[in-house]
Design a protein around this motif. Sequence first.
Motif, short mmCIF file in Angstrom:
data_model
loop_
_atom_site.label_atom_id
_atom_site.label_comp_id
_atom_site.label_asym_id
_atom_site.label_seq_id
_atom_site.Cartn_x
_atom_site.Cartn_y
_atom_site.Cartn_z
N ASP A 1 -48.66 -65.92 -51.36
CA ASP A 1 -47.86 -66.75 -52.25
C ASP A 1 -48.54 -68.11 -52.39
OD1 ASP A 1 -45.85 -67.56 -53.86
OD2 ASP A 1 -44.32 -67.70 -52.30
N THR A 2 -48.88 -68.50 -53.63
CA THR A 2 -49.59 -69.77 -53.85
C THR A 2 -48.64 -70.90 -54.27
OG1 THR A 2 -50.04 -69.12 -56.13
CG2 THR A 2 -51.73 -68.61 -54.48
N ARG A 3 -47.34 -70.64 -54.28
CA ARG A 3 -46.39 -71.69 -54.65
C ARG A 3 -46.34 -72.76 -53.55
NH1 ARG A 3 -41.11 -68.23 -55.84
NH2 ARG A 3 -41.69 -67.47 -53.79
N PRO A 4 -46.16 -74.02 -53.94
CA PRO A 4 -46.09 -75.08 -52.93
C PRO A 4 -44.81 -74.96 -52.10
CG PRO A 4 -45.57 -75.96 -55.08
CD PRO A 4 -46.04 -74.54 -55.30
N SER A 5 -44.94 -75.20 -50.81
CA SER A 5 -43.79 -75.07 -49.93
C SER A 5 -43.91 -76.05 -48.76
CB SER A 5 -43.68 -73.64 -49.40
OG SER A 5 -44.79 -73.35 -48.59
N ALA A 6 -42.83 -76.16 -48.03
CA ALA A 6 -42.79 -76.95 -46.81
C ALA A 6 -41.84 -76.27 -45.84
CB ALA A 6 -42.33 -78.37 -47.10
N LYS A 7 -42.18 -76.33 -44.56
CA LYS A 7 -41.37 -75.66 -43.55
C LYS A 7 -41.11 -76.61 -42.39
CE LYS A 7 -41.01 -71.56 -40.74
NZ LYS A 7 -41.58 -70.27 -40.33
N LEU A 8 -39.87 -76.61 -41.95
CA LEU A 8 -39.48 -77.39 -40.77
C LEU A 8 -39.05 -76.41 -39.69
CD1 LEU A 8 -38.71 -80.01 -39.28
CD2 LEU A 8 -36.50 -79.90 -40.42
N SER A 9 -39.79 -76.39 -38.60
CA SER A 9 -39.48 -75.46 -37.51
C SER A 9 -38.70 -76.18 -36.41
CB SER A 9 -40.77 -74.89 -36.92
OG SER A 9 -41.43 -74.13 -37.89
N TYR A 10 -37.84 -75.43 -35.75
CA TYR A 10 -37.07 -75.91 -34.61
C TYR A 10 -36.19 -77.12 -34.95
CZ TYR A 10 -40.55 -72.98 -32.42
OH TYR A 10 -41.38 -71.93 -32.10
N ALA A 11 -35.57 -77.11 -36.13
CA ALA A 11 -34.66 -78.19 -36.51
C ALA A 11 -33.38 -78.05 -35.68
CB ALA A 11 -34.33 -78.10 -38.00
N ARG A 12 -32.89 -79.17 -35.16
CA ARG A 12 -31.71 -79.13 -34.29
C ARG A 12 -30.43 -79.10 -35.11
NH1 ARG A 12 -29.08 -78.12 -31.62
NH2 ARG A 12 -28.23 -79.72 -30.30
N VAL A 13 -30.29 -78.09 -35.92
CA VAL A 13 -29.08 -77.87 -36.70
C VAL A 13 -28.93 -76.36 -36.83
CG1 VAL A 13 -30.31 -78.01 -38.91
CG2 VAL A 13 -27.88 -78.50 -38.82
N SER A 14 -27.69 -75.88 -36.82
CA SER A 14 -27.48 -74.44 -36.91
C SER A 14 -27.78 -73.96 -38.32
CB SER A 14 -26.05 -74.08 -36.51
OG SER A 14 -25.15 -74.50 -37.50
N VAL A 15 -28.08 -72.68 -38.45
CA VAL A 15 -28.41 -72.07 -39.74
C VAL A 15 -27.24 -72.21 -40.71
CG1 VAL A 15 -28.95 -69.88 -40.87
CG2 VAL A 15 -30.02 -70.44 -38.71
N GLN A 16 -26.04 -72.00 -40.21
CA GLN A 16 -24.86 -72.06 -41.06
C GLN A 16 -24.68 -73.46 -41.67
OE1 GLN A 16 -21.31 -71.03 -38.93
NE2 GLN A 16 -20.17 -70.55 -40.79
N LYS A 17 -24.88 -74.50 -40.87
CA LYS A 17 -24.72 -75.86 -41.35
C LYS A 17 -25.85 -76.25 -42.30
CE LYS A 17 -22.12 -77.31 -37.33
NZ LYS A 17 -22.14 -78.07 -36.07
N ALA A 18 -27.06 -75.76 -42.04
CA ALA A 18 -28.19 -76.05 -42.93
C ALA A 18 -28.01 -75.37 -44.28
CB ALA A 18 -29.49 -75.62 -42.28
#
Length: 128
Positions: A18-35
Amino acid sequence: MAKGHRSQIKRERNEVKDTRPSAKLSYARVSVQKACFVLDAIRGKDVATALAIVTYNPRYASSLVKKLLESAIANAENNNGMKAENLYVAECFANKGPTMKRIHPRAQGRAYRIEKRTSHITIVLDER
């Protein structure tokens, strides 16, 4: 069993990258549901609208998503040569990260477990 030589397998895998621009944040201290509450609000919107939404959203996850969205926009401009006016949020999702387990003391020697959840948040942009 895989077919072909290792370099051939890698070449085939990189062709569908995939050549689309992206950004990833790993180990964020927030639950998946809240994010996901914040991510659902910006999915499919253009980046100017998405930035306005996360700027004035009172949730804690919105500050993380705002920083991540700005990073994805910068990646699109610097690495892919795209214009920020044409970009929109193509994909945004949060995956479950590792859970930190903590103990909270209770009455009569008991211990309750507290789960501090983390998530991996990803934002993918695309041009209209």
